[in-house]
Scaffold this motif. Structure first.
Motif, PDB file in Angstrom:
ATOM      1  N   THR A  34       0.837  -1.593   0.089  1.00  0.00           N
ATOM      2  CA  THR A  34      -0.470  -0.443   0.174  1.00  0.00           C
ATOM      3  C   THR A  34       0.725   1.271  -0.101  1.00  0.00           C
ATOM      4  OG1 THR A  34       0.096   0.128   2.750  1.00  0.00           O
ATOM      5  CG2 THR A  34      -2.130  -1.250   1.225  1.00  0.00           C
ATOM      6  N   LEU A  35       0.245   2.248  -0.328  1.00  0.00           N
ATOM      7  CA  LEU A  35       0.911   3.785  -0.450  1.00  0.00           C
ATOM      8  C   LEU A  35       0.211   4.769   0.197  1.00  0.00           C
ATOM      9  CD1 LEU A  35       3.254   5.851  -0.927  1.00  0.00           C
ATOM     10  CD2 LEU A  35       2.433   5.654  -3.394  1.00  0.00           C
ATOM     11  N   GLY A  36       0.318   5.116   1.540  1.00  0.00           N
ATOM     12  CA  GLY A  36      -0.853   6.564   1.746  1.00  0.00           C
ATOM     13  C   GLY A  36      -2.211   4.764   1.993  1.00  0.00           C
ATOM     14  N   LEU A  42      -0.783   3.052  -6.063  1.00  0.00           N
ATOM     15  CA  LEU A  42       0.623   2.478  -6.264  1.00  0.00           C
ATOM     16  C   LEU A  42       0.584   2.030  -8.556  1.00  0.00           C
ATOM     17  CD1 LEU A  42       1.749  -0.081  -3.534  1.00  0.00           C
ATOM     18  CD2 LEU A  42       2.390   1.731  -4.229  1.00  0.00           C
ATOM     19  N   GLY A  43      -1.050   1.890  -7.863  1.00  0.00           N
ATOM     20  CA  GLY A  43      -1.747   1.477 -10.041  1.00  0.00           C
ATOM     21  C   GLY A  43      -0.518   3.181 -10.597  1.00  0.00           C
ATOM     22  N   GLY A  44      -1.019   2.087 -11.620  1.00  0.00           N
ATOM     23  CA  GLY A  44      -1.195   3.188 -13.416  1.00  0.00           C
ATOM     24  C   GLY A  44      -2.534   2.673 -14.239  1.00  0.00           C
ATOM     25  N   ARG A  69     -12.860  -2.514   3.638  1.00  0.00           N
ATOM     26  CA  ARG A  69     -13.195  -0.840   3.542  1.00  0.00           C
ATOM     27  C   ARG A  69     -12.084  -0.444   3.628  1.00  0.00           C
ATOM     28  NH1 ARG A  69     -14.415  -4.798   7.856  1.00  0.00           N
ATOM     29  NH2 ARG A  69     -12.322  -5.052   8.669  1.00  0.00           N
ATOM     30  N   ALA A  70     -11.048  -0.924   3.218  1.00  0.00           N
ATOM     31  CA  ALA A  70      -9.947   0.484   3.555  1.00  0.00           C
ATOM     32  C   ALA A  70      -9.766   0.747   2.592  1.00  0.00           C
ATOM     33  CB  ALA A  70      -8.481  -0.943   2.876  1.00  0.00           C
ATOM     34  N   GLU A  71     -10.532   0.008   0.860  1.00  0.00           N
ATOM     35  CA  GLU A  71     -10.211   0.292  -0.884  1.00  0.00           C
ATOM     36  C   GLU A  71     -11.485   1.180  -1.382  1.00  0.00           C
ATOM     37  OE1 GLU A  71      -7.408   0.404  -2.105  1.00  0.00           O
ATOM     38  OE2 GLU A  71      -5.924  -0.562  -0.598  1.00  0.00           O
ATOM     39  N   GLY A  72     -12.824   0.835  -0.506  1.00  0.00           N
ATOM     40  CA  GLY A  72     -14.059   1.752  -0.426  1.00  0.00           C
ATOM     41  C   GLY A  72     -14.401   1.247  -1.542  1.00  0.00           C
ATOM     42  N   TYR A  73     -14.473  -0.301  -1.270  1.00  0.00           N
ATOM     43  CA  TYR A  73     -15.242  -0.804  -3.270  1.00  0.00           C
ATOM     44  C   TYR A  73     -16.794  -0.691  -3.033  1.00  0.00           C
ATOM     45  CZ  TYR A  73     -11.625  -4.023  -4.843  1.00  0.00           C
ATOM     46  OH  TYR A  73     -10.773  -4.872  -5.040  1.00  0.00           O
ATOM     47  N   PRO A 194       7.329   0.807 -10.772  1.00  0.00           N
ATOM     48  CA  PRO A 194       8.136   1.641 -10.214  1.00  0.00           C
ATOM     49  C   PRO A 194       8.643   2.704  -9.333  1.00  0.00           C
ATOM     50  CG  PRO A 194       7.232   2.408 -12.347  1.00  0.00           C
ATOM     51  CD  PRO A 194       5.965   1.658 -10.875  1.00  0.00           C
ATOM     52  N   ARG A 195       7.938   1.536  -7.867  1.00  0.00           N
ATOM     53  CA  ARG A 195       8.056   3.176  -6.872  1.00  0.00           C
ATOM     54  C   ARG A 195       9.079   2.363  -5.617  1.00  0.00           C
ATOM     55  NH1 ARG A 195       3.249   4.164  -9.368  1.00  0.00           N
ATOM     56  NH2 ARG A 195       2.722   6.540  -9.463  1.00  0.00           N
ATOM     57  N   PHE A 196       9.947   3.697  -4.581  1.00  0.00           N
ATOM     58  CA  PHE A 196       9.885   3.068  -3.304  1.00  0.00           C
ATOM     59  C   PHE A 196       9.727   3.828  -2.708  1.00  0.00           C
ATOM     60  CE2 PHE A 196      12.871   0.942  -6.740  1.00  0.00           C
ATOM     61  CZ  PHE A 196      13.511  -0.132  -6.427  1.00  0.00           C
ATOM     62  N   VAL A 197       8.955   2.750  -1.411  1.00  0.00           N
ATOM     63  CA  VAL A 197       8.058   4.011  -0.373  1.00  0.00           C
ATOM     64  C   VAL A 197       8.433   3.602   1.257  1.00  0.00           C
ATOM     65  CG1 VAL A 197       5.773   3.253   0.422  1.00  0.00           C
ATOM     66  CG2 VAL A 197       6.012   2.994  -1.804  1.00  0.00           C
ATOM     67  N   ALA A 198       9.289   2.886   0.847  1.00  0.00           N
ATOM     68  CA  ALA A 198       9.735   1.945   2.619  1.00  0.00           C
ATOM     69  C   ALA A 198       8.648   2.163   3.302  1.00  0.00           C
ATOM     70  CB  ALA A 198      10.342   3.294   3.343  1.00  0.00           C
ATOM     71  N   GLY A 199       8.488   3.129   4.714  1.00  0.00           N
ATOM     72  CA  GLY A 199       7.101   3.031   6.044  1.00  0.00           C
ATOM     73  C   GLY A 199       7.330   1.393   6.688  1.00  0.00           C
ATOM     74  N   GLU A 200       6.254   1.622   7.149  1.00  0.00           N
ATOM     75  CA  GLU A 200       5.598   0.928   7.494  1.00  0.00           C
ATOM     76  C   GLU A 200       4.349  -0.750   7.104  1.00  0.00           C
ATOM     77  OE1 GLU A 200       6.774   0.053  10.308  1.00  0.00           O
ATOM     78  OE2 GLU A 200       8.336   1.083  10.803  1.00  0.00           O
ATOM     79  N   ALA A 201       4.126  -0.471   5.527  1.00  0.00           N
ATOM     80  CA  ALA A 201       3.248  -0.706   4.157  1.00  0.00           C
ATOM     81  C   ALA A 201       3.857  -2.658   4.613  1.00  0.00           C
ATOM     82  CB  ALA A 201       3.378  -1.117   3.530  1.00  0.00           C
ATOM     83  N   GLY A 202       3.109  -3.378   4.601  1.00  0.00           N
ATOM     84  CA  GLY A 202       3.108  -4.922   4.509  1.00  0.00           C
ATOM     85  C   GLY A 202       3.095  -5.882   3.155  1.00  0.00           C
ATOM     86  N   ARG A 203       3.879  -6.774   3.205  1.00  0.00           N
ATOM     87  CA  ARG A 203       4.032  -7.582   2.138  1.00  0.00           C
ATOM     88  C   ARG A 203       2.046  -8.281   1.994  1.00  0.00           C
ATOM     89  NH1 ARG A 203       7.622 -12.012   3.023  1.00  0.00           N
ATOM     90  NH2 ARG A 203       5.863 -12.683   4.919  1.00  0.00           N
ATOM     91  N   ILE A 204       1.725  -8.446   0.375  1.00  0.00           N
ATOM     92  CA  ILE A 204       0.741  -8.665  -0.298  1.00  0.00           C
ATOM     93  C   ILE A 204       0.446 -10.251   0.027  1.00  0.00           C
ATOM     94  CG2 ILE A 204       1.644  -7.155  -2.400  1.00  0.00           C
ATOM     95  CD1 ILE A 204       2.167 -10.836  -3.483  1.00  0.00           C
TER      96      ILE A 204
END
Length: 235
Positions: A34-36, A42-44, A69-73, A194-204
């Motif tokens: 995730t980002l934010g 993260l997509g394009g 809930r997170a993505e607002g489906y 093609p992004r480098f995020v760092a932070g505390e985001a989890g894995r897939i």
């Protein structure tokens, strides 16, 4: 950019009669899911087109309640061009939608129900269905599947009885982890941004027991924006 037809060719299904669980995820180059707080950030353009292509091929799209809930489906559907493709291949205009929620921590007014183009299915436990399932009678069908936790293998068997053999799962990571642990994942479609995020985001994939699960690389697509689209199949 890859065309829609090129994506259909790259992700073609060899036979619809054989059940398949296909995962679709996007990740940053350093592994952030995730980002934010949202994966969509993260997509394009190609990633969004690919999501439509994968949904067009699916009988049912499965999403965990946390991701809803997170993505607002809300109002999940394929567009007119993909409806035409589905009709040409003998499919209903829209794929089904199943929300997995062990504790049934959802509300009937959530956008995933209020904006739905078809009647969604909620997959939950026997206990949660007994306790709260009646609240969703007007907006969804509640499927009790497992006493204390959702029995994912049984869920897939029930899908197959409905003719839903091609299952697309869009997360989240804990549902992916549970499917992996149960040995139920046939294919993983991973967009590498093609992004480098760092932070505390989890894995897939999160939560499942650690194990060396082998997949083979079945295809690679790239676009001019630097995204890489990887297709893995279980071996």
């Amino acid at each position: 950019m890859p065309t829609r037809q090129e994506l259909f060719d790259a992700y073609d299904l060899p036979g619809r009669s054989e059940p398949r669980v296909r995962m679709n995820f996007v990740s940053s180059a350093d592994g952030a899911v995730t980002l934010g707080g949202q994966s969509g950030a993260l997509g394009g353009e190609t990633d969004r087109t690919l999501m439509q292509v994968l949904r067009a091929m699916a009988d049912v799209v499965v999403v965990g309640a946390g991701t809803v809930r997170a993505e607002g489906y809300g109002g999940l559907h394929v567009d007119a061009d993909h409806v035409e493709w589905r009709r040409a291949h003998g499919l209903a205009d829209q794929p089904g939608l199943a929300v997995v929620s062990g504790g049934l921590h959802l509300e009937p007014g959530d956008s995933v129900f209020a904006a739905a183009v078809g009647r969604p299915l909620i997959v939950t436990t026997d206990a949660a269905a007994d306790a709260r399932g009646g609240r969703f009678t007007e907006v969804a069908e509640v499927l009790a599947c497992g006493e204390e936790s959702v029995d994912l293998a049984a869920m897939l068997e029930l899908f197959a009885r409905r003719g839903w053999t091609q299952v697309l799962c869009e997360g989240g990571p804990h549902l992916f982890g549970a499917l992996l642990e149960a040995g139920l994942v046939d294919e993983v479609c991973l967009t590498l941004a093609p992004r480098f995020v760092a932070g505390e985001a989890g894995r897939i994939a999160q939560g499942g027991a650690e194990s060396d699960r082998r997949f083979s690389l079945a295809g690679v697509v790239t676009d001019e924006d630097g995204f890489v689209f990887l297709r893995y199949v279980a071996v």
